[in-house]
Design a protein around this motif. Structure first.
Motif, PDB file in Angstrom:
ATOM      1  N   PHE A 266       0.656   5.431  -8.120  1.00 49.18           N
ATOM      2  CA  PHE A 266       0.227   4.831  -9.387  1.00 49.18           C
ATOM      3  C   PHE A 266      -0.837   5.690 -10.048  1.00 49.18           C
ATOM      4  O   PHE A 266      -0.852   5.860 -11.263  1.00 49.18           O
TER       5      PHE A 266
ATOM      6  N   LEU B 122       0.582   8.473 -11.860  1.00 48.53           N
ATOM      7  CA  LEU B 122       1.170   8.074 -13.148  1.00 48.53           C
ATOM      8  C   LEU B 122       0.118   8.002 -14.240  1.00 48.53           C
ATOM      9  O   LEU B 122       0.334   8.446 -15.367  1.00 48.53           O
TER      10      LEU B 122
ATOM     11  N   ARG C 205      -6.257   2.020 -17.718  1.00 45.87           N
ATOM     12  CA  ARG C 205      -5.211   1.212 -18.315  1.00 45.87           C
ATOM     13  C   ARG C 205      -3.896   1.633 -17.664  1.00 45.87           C
ATOM     14  O   ARG C 205      -3.478   2.776 -17.781  1.00 45.87           O
ATOM     15  N   VAL C 206      -3.256   0.690 -17.003  1.00 44.13           N
ATOM     16  CA  VAL C 206      -2.015   1.049 -16.324  1.00 44.13           C
ATOM     17  C   VAL C 206      -0.832   0.841 -17.268  1.00 44.13           C
ATOM     18  O   VAL C 206      -0.102   1.772 -17.555  1.00 44.13           O
ATOM     19  N   THR C 207      -0.680  -0.368 -17.787  1.00 41.61           N
ATOM     20  CA  THR C 207       0.314  -0.589 -18.859  1.00 41.61           C
ATOM     21  C   THR C 207      -0.374  -1.454 -19.909  1.00 41.61           C
ATOM     22  O   THR C 207      -1.210  -0.956 -20.632  1.00 41.61           O
ATOM     23  N   GLY C 208      -0.022  -2.695 -19.983  1.00 40.83           N
ATOM     24  CA  GLY C 208      -0.712  -3.569 -20.924  1.00 40.83           C
ATOM     25  C   GLY C 208      -2.008  -4.096 -20.359  1.00 40.83           C
ATOM     26  O   GLY C 208      -2.743  -4.814 -21.001  1.00 40.83           O
ATOM     27  N   PHE C 209      -2.306  -3.756 -19.162  1.00 37.49           N
ATOM     28  CA  PHE C 209      -3.492  -4.299 -18.500  1.00 37.49           C
ATOM     29  C   PHE C 209      -4.296  -3.170 -17.874  1.00 37.49           C
ATOM     30  O   PHE C 209      -3.823  -2.041 -17.769  1.00 37.49           O
TER      31      PHE C 209
END
Lengths: 732, 273
Positions: free
Chosen positions: A720, A723, A705-709
């Motif tokens: 990335f 992160l 899960r990167v942010t909302g996706f």
């Protein structure tokens, strides 16, 4: 020093299991397979096979029964005074024996096609079908001996070697149990002396010796009883299952379990009513059973009458698995009537344990599919999830599940090469040739199965699994030789995404967009894309299988699966009354199949892994949307009761809130409404993310899960990935 | 009608209730210095360049469409509302079972109001829950028709101090706060989100100021604190735009929880993501 709680005992037992696993890895090296529950034999132990063939191996009824019997007679005894159950298994007889296939049964005439299409023919493949635990629990070992005796008398002299081998097999298991019981007595004597001793400081495990003694007495009583008789209590039933599981693991690694909740329920309810069992102890007993071996068990799902089989004990099993929180193969059968509370509890369990259990199977598609083979709904509901990718009717079928595979990417490679020798080239022509070779490949797999079935009884009879099957003992015939009631033979295809993406790329880039031509692609593929990086990237960015955006990639997947399904089902007309069932699965062969396949027009380089099972290849979408992936896999299900599983790997960040649990439960339910058959979800842990961060290629299917996706981890830039790693570390 | 979007992301669990598809509309009237979707600010297609992906093939000299290495990337594509709906509808069974739906995000959904209304209308016809993420810095007359077309509004408050708001986003917060109060008056449920930005509002005082404002509202579903998202850095580089937050990191989990607690102290339901 005092009494340990059940959970404290499980913690100690689990710690020992971890130590044993480490010892196993140290002594034997890492194994790319399940942990099982096997432990290494003590130093200095030795046993040698008794060959009955010039090649030093053993075969047939006499060879297998003699060796199994000899091994169990000297098998080191394992008793842990804190465990509810006695015994651990230590040997793979089938791996100690040397060449698995008797060379007297020559299949050189089949090898050329196997090599050409990279077929795993399953010749000499063993186990991989379910047996009827209920039968064993009702008869007990003596009851099985009586049954063997009865049919030995009925079926005459010709069948005598079969029955003698079966009897010897049962007696060997009984001897193993009785020897273990003797060891429990020795330990009891030891602890009796200790409990009379004033200086108790040296006692291991800090457990009061009187409690240990009581545990050993219970263990001894249970083993003495189940060595001959049908079990009566939950404790005895679990101990019986441990022995049966260990015996078949030792014989040929079989790991198919049962509908565990329904098997245990009557004993649990009787014991509770009699006041000899409470839920705490029940959970502990089940945790010890799960610790003993990682057999595949199904929970919940509809019974023959369609009503949910889930009960209070289904919850206890889940809780026991959570208490153990180790490698565990539990499948929840999802259907309309599933208890919603149980289903949600299972999702929470999956999200919290991060050990990949439970997984889920879809009743609707499995039942409807198996009924297409001509079976009743009642029977279809009984076909439970007890293997890696597979379902089986307990005690009623012989299947070769997960043993026979056709590498369709290789079939494509052969087809493409042939078309390039022809004057006229087109996607249409390539499809025609692919159809021809698909038929040839599937027919070759069929010939392999036919050959296996003709000789497997003489090569490796299923002496342990026959015992709890309906038919073999009655007929005096091995399950593989027609002893089983049904012959539902699995053939799995592999590489669907590679083939779909290749067809899609050729159609789009050559025929629709004219960005390249056949010769250019052929030259690039032949040279493994050396000096053709732009072309390779262009091909790889064509409409992909898994994208689910209405593009051609998914359509090709559906077309390929339909073709493969038709070809496998066509074998029914060649080998009646056998029933051949197609699926899509590659599992451990994903890498090996890739190594055997040259570069492909989807931009995949030579030797790179093919896609995993029915999953799309990594980078199938920029958002890695699991709904797109699931819709795609649901659309290519062959539809005859075997699976094309969905494999999901999600990072823990996905499930933080109660709403997330509800959403994931809804997601799982939707997968199965859409026609999916099996879902493996891996909630990844920190260690795995870190390992993937160092080498993303090792985890091509890892979704984070990167942010909302969500996105494929491997496709993120180093920055990335860092992160995501930082976030996961920070969240703990 | 046609509009311009940057992308459609399926299976989102954070942009509204349930499983959702998020459509990122291109174009925004603000220019937040920390925006992690800087490619959605300009209302026109843009060309980004990621040098590390370039394979030196030279094909892009003919047309950037011929770059398949993700080096030259055209950001923004025109799509019709029905084309977008076709993609949204692919996950319809998931919305149904999870209480999810579609979320129009951006950029700023209200920069293409008619396009947004069309998409939301198509979704409504199919029984798909529709949400918008908006900064609400528009005249109420412009907002109202879009509100009528959607089921849920997720609005942003970046800062209660107007001069900080203007400095950091280029826009005053006065209209935003007034519109949130109006929105509350409509009786429609809504969510307010605040991106927690290092050095801008990552302190109890600023968060409490917002919470205090929200505590007086009647129809607020919840207050969501979004941790700083540094993923825009790479995109800013590709678009060759400055990045005042270069090197800034997300807040720790503990710190975010402390800010959430400070907001909760004002009686507001708070969620973190």
């Amino acid at each position: 020093m005092g009494q340990l709680s059940y959970s404290e005992r499980i913690e100690i037992l689990k710690k020992r299991k971890i130590e044993q696993t480490q010892e196993k890895v140290c002594k034997e090296g890492g194994l790319d397979e399940d942990d099982y529950g096997r432990v290494v034999p003590p130093d200095g132990f030795s046993w040698s096979v008794i060959p009955n063939h010039a090649n030093g191996s053993f075969y047939g009824l006499e060879g297998w029964s003699a060796n199994f019997s000899s091994l169990l007679e000297s098998h080191p005894i394992y008793v842990d005074p804190l465990d509810a159950f006695a015994g651990r298994w230590m040997f793979f007889l089938s791996r100690m024996k040397g060449p698995i296939w008797n060379p007297d049964f020559n299949y050189d005439h089949l090898r050329a096609d196997f090599a050409r299409y990279n077929i795993l023919p399953g010749i000499g493949g063993d186990a991989h079908f379910a047996t009827d635990y209920k039968m064993g629990l009702e008869l007990g070992w003596n009851g099985l001996i009586e049954k063997i005796g009865k049919y030995k008398d009925l079926n005459g002299e010709v069948k005598r070697p079969f029955y003698e081998a079966e009897e010897k097999t049962v007696r060997a298991i009984q001897t193993w149990i009785k020897r273990t019981s003797g060891r429990i007595q020795e330990l009891m004597d030891f602890y009796k002396n200790l409990s009379n001793c004033e200086d108790l400081t040296n006692i291991k495990d800090s457990q009061d010796p009187k409690d240990i003694l009581e545990n050993l007495e219970n263990m001894k009583k249970a083993n003495d009883w189940v060595s001959e008789n049908p079990p009566r209590t939950m404790r005895e039933v679990c101990q019986w299952i441990c022995w049966y599981n260990m015996a078949k693991r030792t014989y040929n690694r079989d790991g198919a379990g049962c509908q565990l909740d329904e098997i245990l329920r009557p004993y649990y309810e009787r014991d509770v009513e009699a006041g000899i069992l409470d839920d705490d102890e029940a959970r502990f007993l089940i945790a010890c059973l799960l610790l003993n071996d990682t057999h595949y068990y199904q929970l919940a799902g509809p019974g023959e009458d369609g009503k949910d089989m889930g009960s209070h004990i289904s919850f206890l099993i889940l809780e026991a698995a959570e208490m153990l929180n180790s490698s565990c193969n539990i499948t929840i059968r999802v259907h309309d009537g599933i208890d919603q509370g149980f289903f949600l509890k299972s999702v929470k369990c999956l999200l919290s344990n991060k050990n990949g259990f439970p997984r889920y199977s879809g009743d609707k598609a499995l039942v409807e599919g198996f009924m297409r083979c001509g079976f009743s709904a009642e029977l279809a509901r009984q076909r439970i999830a007890v293997g890696c990718n597979w379902m089986s009717l307990p005690g009623l079928e012989y299947t070769l599940n997960d043993l026979v595979k056709v590498n369709m990417a290789k079939v494509f490679e052969v087809s493409f090469a042939q078309m390039m020798t022809e004057p006229s080239k087109s996607v249409k022509r390539l499809w025609e040739i692919f159809k021809i070779h698909s038929r040839k490949a599937v027919e070759a797999a069929g010939r392999g199965i036919d050959f296996h079935l003709s000789f497997q009884e003489l090569n490796e009879p299923e002496l342990v699994l026959n015992l709890l099957s309906h038919g073999p003992i009655e007929k005096g015939l091995d399950a593989s030789a027609g002893g089983a009631k049904h012959m539902n033979l699995a053939i799995d295809g592999a590489g669907i995404a590679v083939v779909a993406d290749s067809f899609s790329a050729l159609e789009q880039r050559i025929e629709k967009e004219a960005l390249t031509d056949w010769e250019e692609v052929w030259n690039a593929v032949s040279s493994n894309f050396q000096k053709s990086e732009w072309l390779r990237l262009m091909l790889s960015k064509s409409s992909r299988y898994g994208n689910d955006d209405g593009g051609a990639g998914n359509d090709w997947g559906v077309r390929i699966s339909k073709l493969f399904t038709e070809e496998v089902r066509r074998l029914n007309t060649i080998y009646p009354p056998r029933n051949f069932i197609p699926g899509w699965f590659s599992w451990a062969n994903t890498i090996e199949f890739g190594k055997a396949t040259g570069a492909t027009p989807n931009g995949r380089k030579s030797g790179e892994p093919i896609n995993h099972g029915a999953n799309p290849l990594p980078r199938f979408r920029t958002d890695g949307a699991v709904t797109a992936l699931a819709n795609t896999i649901a659309s290519i299900q062959p539809g005859y009761g075997n699976t094309a599983p969905i494999q999901l790997e999600l990072d823990p960040g996905i499930a933080i809130t109660e709403e997330d649990v509800q959403s994931l439960a809804a997601m799982i339910k939707t997968f199965f409404e859409l026609g999916a058959t099996l879902l493996n979800i891996n909630i990844i842990d920190k260690g795995k993310v870190l390992a993937a961060h160092s080498n993303p290629d090792l985890y091509p299917d890892l979704v984070v899960r990167v942010t909302g996706f969500t996105a494929y981890f491997s496709m993120l830039s180093q920055e990335f990935r860092q992160l995501v790693v930082d976030r996961i570390i920070a969240s703990r | 009608m046609k509009g311009i979007i940057t992308e459609i992301q399926r299976f989102s669990l954070r942009d509204g209730p349930g499983i959702r598809t998020v459509v990122f509309l291109k174009g925004c009237n603000m220019a937040c210095q920390w925006c992690h979707n800087p490619e959605t600010i300009s209302p026109k297609p843009q060309l980004a360049f990621y040098a590390e992906n370039c394979i030196g093939c030279g094909k892009c000299e003919t047309s950037p469409d011929l770059c398949f290495a993700d080096a030259k990337v055209i950001i923004g594509k025109e799509m019709s509302s029905t084309e977008i709906y076709d993609q949204i509808a692919r996950d319809l069974p998931y919305y149904k079972n999870s209480g999810g739906g579609v979320t129009l995000s951006g950029g700023e959904a209200l920069m293409q109001p008619e396009f947004a209304i069309e998409i939301l209308g198509l979704c409504k016809e199919a029984g798909i829950h529709g949400a918008i993420e908006t900064n609400l810095s528009f005249d109420w007359e412009e907002i109202e028709p879009v509100l009528a077309a959607c089921d849920l509004v997720m609005a942003d408050i970046k800062h209660m101090n107007d001069s900080v708001h203007v400095e950091r986003t280029g826009v005053s917060n006065k209209k935003i706060l007034a519109n949130i109060a109006k929105l509350d008056g409509t009786g429609k449920k809504f969510i307010v989100k605040t991106p927690v930005i290092p050095g801008v509002n990552d302190n109890e005082r600023d968060i409490e100021d917002i919470a205090l404002f929200l505590s007086k509202l009647k129809n607020l579903e919840c207050f969501e604190l979004l941790n700083f998202n540094p993923l825009g850095a790479k995109k800013r580089e590709g678009l060759k735009v400055s990045n005042p937050f270069k090197g800034a990191l997300p807040l720790s989990d503990d710190r975010m929880e402390k800010l959430a607690e400070a907001a909760r102290a004002h009686g507001v339901k708070v969620r973190r993501s």
